[in-house]
Design a protein around this motif. Structure first.
Motif, PDB file in Angstrom:
ATOM      1  N   SER A  93     -61.162 -15.691 -55.672  1.00  0.00           N
ATOM      2  CA  SER A  93     -60.035 -16.153 -54.856  1.00  0.00           C
ATOM      3  C   SER A  93     -60.086 -15.523 -53.463  1.00  0.00           C
ATOM      4  CB  SER A  93     -58.716 -15.763 -55.537  1.00  0.00           C
ATOM      5  OG  SER A  93     -58.560 -14.354 -55.536  1.00  0.00           O
ATOM      6  N   ALA A  94     -59.240 -16.066 -52.593  1.00  0.00           N
ATOM      7  CA  ALA A  94     -59.129 -15.504 -51.247  1.00  0.00           C
ATOM      8  C   ALA A  94     -58.622 -14.069 -51.323  1.00  0.00           C
ATOM      9  CB  ALA A  94     -58.206 -16.367 -50.394  1.00  0.00           C
ATOM     10  N   MET A  95     -57.766 -13.771 -52.300  1.00  0.00           N
ATOM     11  CA  MET A  95     -57.262 -12.403 -52.453  1.00  0.00           C
ATOM     12  C   MET A  95     -58.394 -11.461 -52.863  1.00  0.00           C
ATOM     13  SD  MET A  95     -55.002 -10.128 -52.180  1.00  0.00           S
ATOM     14  CE  MET A  95     -53.383 -10.828 -52.059  1.00  0.00           C
ATOM     15  N   ASP A  96     -59.246 -11.885 -53.808  1.00  0.00           N
ATOM     16  CA  ASP A  96     -60.402 -11.063 -54.197  1.00  0.00           C
ATOM     17  C   ASP A  96     -61.308 -10.799 -52.994  1.00  0.00           C
ATOM     18  OD1 ASP A  96     -59.574 -11.069 -56.849  1.00  0.00           O
ATOM     19  OD2 ASP A  96     -61.051 -12.548 -57.498  1.00  0.00           O
ATOM     20  N   ALA A  97     -61.585 -11.857 -52.243  1.00  0.00           N
ATOM     21  CA  ALA A  97     -62.460 -11.723 -51.072  1.00  0.00           C
ATOM     22  C   ALA A  97     -61.824 -10.793 -50.045  1.00  0.00           C
ATOM     23  CB  ALA A  97     -62.730 -13.096 -50.462  1.00  0.00           C
ATOM     24  N   TYR A  98     -60.529 -10.957 -49.828  1.00  0.00           N
ATOM     25  CA  TYR A  98     -59.804 -10.107 -48.870  1.00  0.00           C
ATOM     26  C   TYR A  98     -59.927  -8.642 -49.272  1.00  0.00           C
ATOM     27  CZ  TYR A  98     -56.028  -8.628 -45.765  1.00  0.00           C
ATOM     28  OH  TYR A  98     -55.293  -8.008 -44.783  1.00  0.00           O
ATOM     29  N   ARG A  99     -59.766  -8.357 -50.547  1.00  0.00           N
ATOM     30  CA  ARG A  99     -59.880  -6.966 -51.025  1.00  0.00           C
ATOM     31  C   ARG A  99     -61.275  -6.401 -50.769  1.00  0.00           C
ATOM     32  NH1 ARG A  99     -56.844  -8.560 -56.359  1.00  0.00           N
ATOM     33  NH2 ARG A  99     -54.713  -8.123 -55.744  1.00  0.00           N
ATOM     34  N   HIS A 100     -62.307  -7.196 -51.024  1.00  0.00           N
ATOM     35  CA  HIS A 100     -63.678  -6.725 -50.769  1.00  0.00           C
ATOM     36  C   HIS A 100     -63.890  -6.470 -49.272  1.00  0.00           C
ATOM     37  CE1 HIS A 100     -65.621  -6.892 -54.679  1.00  0.00           C
ATOM     38  NE2 HIS A 100     -64.937  -7.986 -54.917  1.00  0.00           N
ATOM     39  N   LEU A 101     -63.348  -7.335 -48.458  1.00  0.00           N
ATOM     40  CA  LEU A 101     -63.520  -7.188 -47.012  1.00  0.00           C
ATOM     41  C   LEU A 101     -62.765  -5.973 -46.466  1.00  0.00           C
ATOM     42  CD1 LEU A 101     -63.273 -10.962 -46.177  1.00  0.00           C
ATOM     43  CD2 LEU A 101     -65.298  -9.526 -45.822  1.00  0.00           C
ATOM     44  N   ILE A 102     -61.587  -5.709 -46.994  1.00  0.00           N
ATOM     45  CA  ILE A 102     -60.800  -4.555 -46.558  1.00  0.00           C
ATOM     46  C   ILE A 102     -61.534  -3.254 -46.909  1.00  0.00           C
ATOM     47  CG2 ILE A 102     -58.700  -3.229 -47.126  1.00  0.00           C
ATOM     48  CD1 ILE A 102     -58.206  -5.441 -45.126  1.00  0.00           C
ATOM     49  N   GLU A 103     -62.247  -3.250 -48.032  1.00  0.00           N
ATOM     50  CA  GLU A 103     -62.966  -2.053 -48.470  1.00  0.00           C
ATOM     51  C   GLU A 103     -64.312  -1.872 -47.772  1.00  0.00           C
ATOM     52  OE1 GLU A 103     -63.192  -2.303 -52.716  1.00  0.00           O
ATOM     53  OE2 GLU A 103     -61.024  -2.147 -52.944  1.00  0.00           O
ATOM     54  N   TRP A 104     -64.760  -2.865 -47.022  1.00  0.00           N
ATOM     55  CA  TRP A 104     -66.041  -2.788 -46.314  1.00  0.00           C
ATOM     56  C   TRP A 104     -65.977  -1.657 -45.294  1.00  0.00           C
ATOM     57  CZ3 TRP A 104     -70.500  -4.745 -47.546  1.00  0.00           C
ATOM     58  CH2 TRP A 104     -71.524  -4.864 -46.605  1.00  0.00           C
TER      59      TRP A 104
END
Length: 99
Positions: free
Chosen positions: A24-35
Protein backbone atom coordinates in the motif's frame (compact mmCIF):
# COMPACT_ATOMS: atom_id res chain seq x y z
CA UNK A 1 -10.12 -2.78 -0.47
CA UNK A 2 -8.65 0.34 1.11
CA UNK A 3 -8.07 3.21 -1.32
CA UNK A 4 -4.32 3.25 -0.65
CA UNK A 5 -3.85 -0.48 -1.43
CA UNK A 6 -1.83 -1.47 -4.50
CA UNK A 7 -3.33 -3.91 -7.01
CA UNK A 8 -0.01 -5.78 -6.96
CA UNK A 9 2.59 -5.46 -4.21
CA UNK A 10 6.09 -4.18 -4.89
CA UNK A 11 8.60 -6.80 -3.73
CA UNK A 12 11.75 -5.25 -2.29
CA UNK A 13 14.71 -6.45 -0.27
CA UNK A 14 15.28 -5.03 3.19
CA UNK A 15 17.88 -5.40 5.91
CA UNK A 16 20.26 -8.20 5.04
CA UNK A 17 18.50 -8.96 1.77
CA UNK A 18 15.24 -10.31 3.14
CA UNK A 19 12.25 -9.90 0.81
CA UNK A 20 9.33 -7.71 1.85
CA UNK A 21 6.12 -6.92 0.04
CA UNK A 22 4.98 -3.32 -0.04
CA UNK A 23 1.21 -3.57 -0.44
CA UNK A 24 0.00 0.00 0.00
CA UNK A 25 0.90 3.66 -0.18
CA UNK A 26 1.19 3.61 3.62
CA UNK A 27 3.71 0.72 3.49
CA UNK A 28 5.71 2.55 0.83
CA UNK A 29 5.56 5.80 2.81
CA UNK A 30 6.94 4.03 5.89
CA UNK A 31 9.85 2.57 3.89
CA UNK A 32 10.62 5.97 2.40
CA UNK A 33 10.52 7.75 5.77
CA UNK A 34 13.05 5.22 7.12
CA UNK A 35 15.42 5.72 4.16
CA UNK A 36 18.67 7.29 5.42
CA UNK A 37 18.72 11.07 5.01
CA UNK A 38 22.19 10.98 3.44
CA UNK A 39 20.90 8.73 0.62
CA UNK A 40 17.75 10.69 -0.20
CA UNK A 41 17.59 12.00 -3.75
CA UNK A 42 15.06 13.33 -6.25
CA UNK A 43 13.53 9.87 -6.83
CA UNK A 44 13.02 9.54 -3.07
CA UNK A 45 11.39 12.97 -2.86
CA UNK A 46 9.01 12.27 -5.74
CA UNK A 47 8.01 8.86 -4.37
CA UNK A 48 7.50 10.23 -0.85
CA UNK A 49 5.32 13.10 -2.12
CA UNK A 50 3.31 10.69 -4.27
CA UNK A 51 2.68 8.31 -1.38
CA UNK A 52 1.57 11.21 0.80
CA UNK A 53 -0.77 12.42 -1.95
CA UNK A 54 -2.22 8.91 -2.33
CA UNK A 55 -2.84 8.73 1.42
CA UNK A 56 -4.72 12.04 1.22
CA UNK A 57 -6.74 10.77 -1.76
CA UNK A 58 -5.25 13.34 -4.13
CA UNK A 59 -3.84 10.77 -6.57
CA UNK A 60 -4.49 7.09 -7.30
CA UNK A 61 -2.57 4.52 -5.27
CA UNK A 62 -1.31 2.95 -8.51
CA UNK A 63 0.42 6.21 -9.43
CA UNK A 64 2.22 6.18 -6.09
CA UNK A 65 3.02 2.49 -6.61
CA UNK A 66 4.70 3.25 -9.94
CA UNK A 67 6.82 6.01 -8.47
CA UNK A 68 7.78 3.89 -5.45
CA UNK A 69 8.72 1.00 -7.77
CA UNK A 70 10.86 3.40 -9.85
CA UNK A 71 12.61 4.57 -6.66
CA UNK A 72 13.17 0.94 -5.59
CA UNK A 73 14.55 0.01 -9.01
CA UNK A 74 16.93 2.99 -9.06
CA UNK A 75 18.34 1.93 -5.70
CA UNK A 76 18.49 -1.81 -6.52
CA UNK A 77 15.86 -2.66 -3.93
CA UNK A 78 13.55 -4.71 -6.14
CA UNK A 79 13.51 -8.34 -5.09
CA UNK A 80 14.17 -10.84 -7.88
CA UNK A 81 11.11 -12.67 -9.09
CA UNK A 82 10.67 -16.10 -7.57
CA UNK A 83 10.43 -17.68 -11.03
CA UNK A 84 13.83 -16.26 -11.99
CA UNK A 85 15.42 -17.69 -8.84
CA UNK A 86 13.88 -21.13 -9.44
CA UNK A 87 14.98 -21.14 -13.09
CA UNK A 88 18.51 -20.18 -12.09
CA UNK A 89 18.70 -23.00 -9.58
CA UNK A 90 17.35 -25.50 -12.10
CA UNK A 91 20.02 -24.50 -14.64
CA UNK A 92 22.73 -24.76 -11.99
CA UNK A 93 21.52 -28.22 -10.92
CA UNK A 94 21.57 -29.45 -14.53
CA UNK A 95 24.91 -27.89 -15.50
CA UNK A 96 27.65 -27.66 -12.86
CA UNK A 97 29.44 -24.98 -14.95
CA UNK A 98 26.55 -22.52 -14.53
CA UNK A 99 26.84 -20.22 -11.52
Amino acid sequence: MKPDMFKEPVSIVVGLGFPAEVRSAMDAYRHLIEWPAALRDHAHSVALKACGAALRGEIEAETARGLFAAFAEKHDLLAPETNAIVASRLRRDRDPHVR
